[in-house]
Design an enzyme around this catalytic site. Structure first.
Site, PDB file in Angstrom:
ATOM      1  N   ASP A 147      58.162  26.122  45.627  1.00  0.00           N
ATOM      2  CA  ASP A 147      57.111  26.217  45.198  1.00  0.00           C
ATOM      3  C   ASP A 147      56.186  25.028  44.169  1.00  0.00           C
ATOM      4  O   ASP A 147      55.274  24.744  44.120  1.00  0.00           O
ATOM      5  CB  ASP A 147      56.707  27.725  45.245  1.00  0.00           C
ATOM      6  CG  ASP A 147      57.425  27.882  46.691  1.00  0.00           C
ATOM      7  OD1 ASP A 147      56.567  27.438  48.302  1.00  0.00           O
ATOM      8  OD2 ASP A 147      58.033  28.686  47.144  1.00  0.00           O
ATOM      9  N   ARG A 174      53.847  38.164  32.458  1.00  0.00           N
ATOM     10  CA  ARG A 174      53.031  37.381  33.225  1.00  0.00           C
ATOM     11  C   ARG A 174      51.573  37.165  31.559  1.00  0.00           C
ATOM     12  O   ARG A 174      51.093  35.965  32.076  1.00  0.00           O
ATOM     13  CB  ARG A 174      52.260  38.199  34.552  1.00  0.00           C
ATOM     14  CG  ARG A 174      53.101  38.102  35.730  1.00  0.00           C
ATOM     15  CD  ARG A 174      53.708  37.099  35.743  1.00  0.00           C
ATOM     16  NE  ARG A 174      54.537  37.516  36.520  1.00  0.00           N
ATOM     17  CZ  ARG A 174      56.169  36.496  37.114  1.00  0.00           C
ATOM     18  NH1 ARG A 174      56.041  35.467  36.436  1.00  0.00           N
ATOM     19  NH2 ARG A 174      56.495  36.996  37.807  1.00  0.00           N
ATOM     20  N   ASP A 178      50.318  38.761  40.491  1.00  0.00           N
ATOM     21  CA  ASP A 178      50.673  38.421  39.704  1.00  0.00           C
ATOM     22  C   ASP A 178      49.466  37.571  38.952  1.00  0.00           C
ATOM     23  O   ASP A 178      49.743  37.043  38.425  1.00  0.00           O
ATOM     24  CB  ASP A 178      52.161  37.544  40.074  1.00  0.00           C
ATOM     25  CG  ASP A 178      53.416  38.161  39.931  1.00  0.00           C
ATOM     26  OD1 ASP A 178      53.617  39.609  38.592  1.00  0.00           O
ATOM     27  OD2 ASP A 178      54.160  38.331  40.288  1.00  0.00           O
ATOM     28  N   SER A 185      62.424  37.626  47.710  1.00  0.00           N
ATOM     29  CA  SER A 185      61.704  37.463  47.243  1.00  0.00           C
ATOM     30  C   SER A 185      62.127  37.952  45.108  1.00  0.00           C
ATOM     31  O   SER A 185      61.929  39.098  45.417  1.00  0.00           O
ATOM     32  CB  SER A 185      60.156  37.349  47.263  1.00  0.00           C
ATOM     33  OG  SER A 185      59.550  37.303  45.665  1.00  0.00           O
TER      34      SER A 185
HETATM   35  N1  ARG Z   1      55.755  44.481  42.650  1.00  0.00           N
HETATM   36  C1  ARG Z   1      56.071  43.976  41.617  1.00  0.00           C
HETATM   37  C2  ARG Z   1      55.092  43.897  39.863  1.00  0.00           C
HETATM   38  O1  ARG Z   1      53.770  43.405  40.584  1.00  0.00           O
HETATM   39  C3  ARG Z   1      57.275  42.614  40.915  1.00  0.00           C
HETATM   40  C4  ARG Z   1      56.966  41.773  41.854  1.00  0.00           C
HETATM   41  C5  ARG Z   1      57.706  40.060  41.903  1.00  0.00           C
HETATM   42  N2  ARG Z   1      57.684  39.237  42.308  1.00  0.00           N
HETATM   43  C6  ARG Z   1      58.530  39.199  43.363  1.00  0.00           C
HETATM   44  N3  ARG Z   1      58.410  38.109  43.301  1.00  0.00           N
HETATM   45  N4  ARG Z   1      59.492  39.601  43.246  1.00  0.00           N
HETATM   46  O2  ARG Z   1      55.044  43.640  38.842  1.00  0.00           O
END
Ligand code: ARG
Length: 401
Positions: A16, A97, A126, A177
């Site tokens: 991606d 992040r 994110d 994921s």
């Molecule tokens: N839900 C979690 C957060 O918002 C993890 C997101 C992680 N991303 C993933 N591609 N699994 O911090």
């Protein structure tokens, strides 16, 4: 009209983010794409990632080892705040992040880019964390999020990449994921989308299944100085080593798995699986040490601060005035949070079994039920009279009316 001239793209080496490179250039008229891969301890070799970016058409490919900063300036701050979103998620992904955003902004400023970009889709938290953190750090920079707009399926994305020499993934791609860094792993999608379905063993990597954990408990001692973790079993270690060691120790006892329903900022609930052995142990130990060294009012007041703090971090407001103010509060409270916590690890559980501190507020001669008791029992009577007075008056009045 081109969306931007020169862009710094957050890059992982995956399909991606790789497809973002030709997409930005060909669809959005970007002249130059510089990629930036940050090492937050996700365990990928970054030299091949660097090369992949060039193959996909990047003009420059930056790699930064940010592990030390990540643990010291982000994770350790969150540990001082005992940060747990909805009381359960220690924010392992969320904490990365704002740091990646900072690295992107610094690179954009250094290379004279007019935009930064990321490969987040439009459904997660994110994207919010990136966009808002970037706006906070440099409001002049544009943020481009091609994957939020392109509307391509997985297959279409791969096909698009192949047109520009980006090889399709060799191994059958995982149904999950997964986001990973030194603090933990976040796993979603695939069979996990059904909240009733138990997570299959294969999704876990850091925390062992109970069946494979030792039949003997293991003790581990974590030392803190002013709320910052400094030692493991008496040995001083740098932040990255400390977290790495604790991940291994707690992970082999199956500690640190989380399975929860979570409220995303974008309004949807999602089923999330996490593993974060070191972080869970560190927060548990830190919180316990606070109970020994902080006064009752600070301990209790801080719980509310911690909840707000966790929501801010989860919701992308790491760089924000309220977060800064809460940081100041948390920092002030940590002055005397030094000492050692002893935990017992066994069959998926970490249990605090001992704590000590030169700043302990535990007064043994006050608390004891033994001979040494110094507590003035008679004083309790007068105290209770005054303390209970409003309740007594209220009760008498209720009986009359
Ligand atoms: N839900 C979690 C957060 O918002 C993890 C997101 C992680 N991303 C993933 N591609 N699994 O911090």
């Amino acid at each position: 009209m081109a969306r931007a001239k020169k862009v710094v793209l957050a890059y992982s080496g995956g399909v991606d983010t790789s497809v973002c490179i030709p997409y930005l250039k060909n669809e959005w008229g970007v002249e130059e794409v510089i990629t930036l891969a940050a090492d937050l301890g996700q365990g990928d070799e970054l030299e091949p990632v660097r090369k992949k970016a060039f193959q996909a058409g990047a003009s420059e490919s930056l790699v930064e080892d940010a592990r030390e900063i990540f643990v010291r300036d982000y994770a350790f701050d969150a540990i001082q705040a005992n940060a747990m979103y909805e009381d359960r998620y220690p924010l392992s992904t969320a904490l990365g992040r704002p740091l990646i955003a900072k690295l992107l902004v610094e690179a954009a400023e250094k290379y004279g880019a007019d935009a930064v970009a990321h490969g987040c889709t439009g459904k997660g938290n994110d994207q919010v964390r990136f966009d808002v953190a970037i706006a906070a750090l440099n409001p002049d920079l544009k943020v481009l999020a091609p994957a939020r707009e392109w509307g391509m399926s997985r297959e279409a994305t791969i096909a698009y990449g192949e047109r520009f020499g980006i090889p399709a993934p060799v191994k059958k791609s995982s149904p999950y994921s997964i986001d990973r860094n030194i603090l933990g792993r976040s796993i979603e999608a695939g069979s996990l989308e059904d909240p009733w379905v138990e997570p299959p063993e294969e999704v876990f990597v850091m925390a062992k299944p109970i069946a494979d954990t030792p039949d003997e408990p293991e003790y581990v001692e974590v030392g803190f100085e002013q709320g910052i973790p400094k030692t493991v079993n008496g040995n001083a270690c740098d932040p990255v080593t400390l977290v790495t060691q604790l991940n291994a120790i707690a992970g082999r006892h199956g500690v640190g798995r989380i399975d929860m329903m979570e409220n995303r900022l974008v309004g949807i609930k999602s089923r999330e699986i996490y593993e974060a052995p070191a972080l869970m142990v560190l927060i548990q130990a830190h919180r316990d040490l606070e109970s020994l060294t902080l006064t009752a009012d600070i301990t209790q007041y801080k719980r509310g601060i911690e909840q707000t703090y966790s929501q801010l971090v989860y919701n992308g407001l790491w760089y924000s005035p309220l977060k800064e103010a809460l940081d100041a509060f948390v920092r002030q409270t940590q002055e005397r949070v030094s000492g050692t916590v002893r935990l017992k690890l066994f069959k998926g559980h970490a249990t605090v079994v001992g704590r000590q501190s030169p700043n302990s507020l535990y007064a043994a001669d006050m608390a004891t039920y033994g001979e040494q008791d110094q507590f003035d029992h008679k004083a309790a009577e007068g105290f209770i009279y005054v303390w209970g007075l409003p309740t007594r008056i209220w009760s008498e009045q209720r009986r009359r009316s």
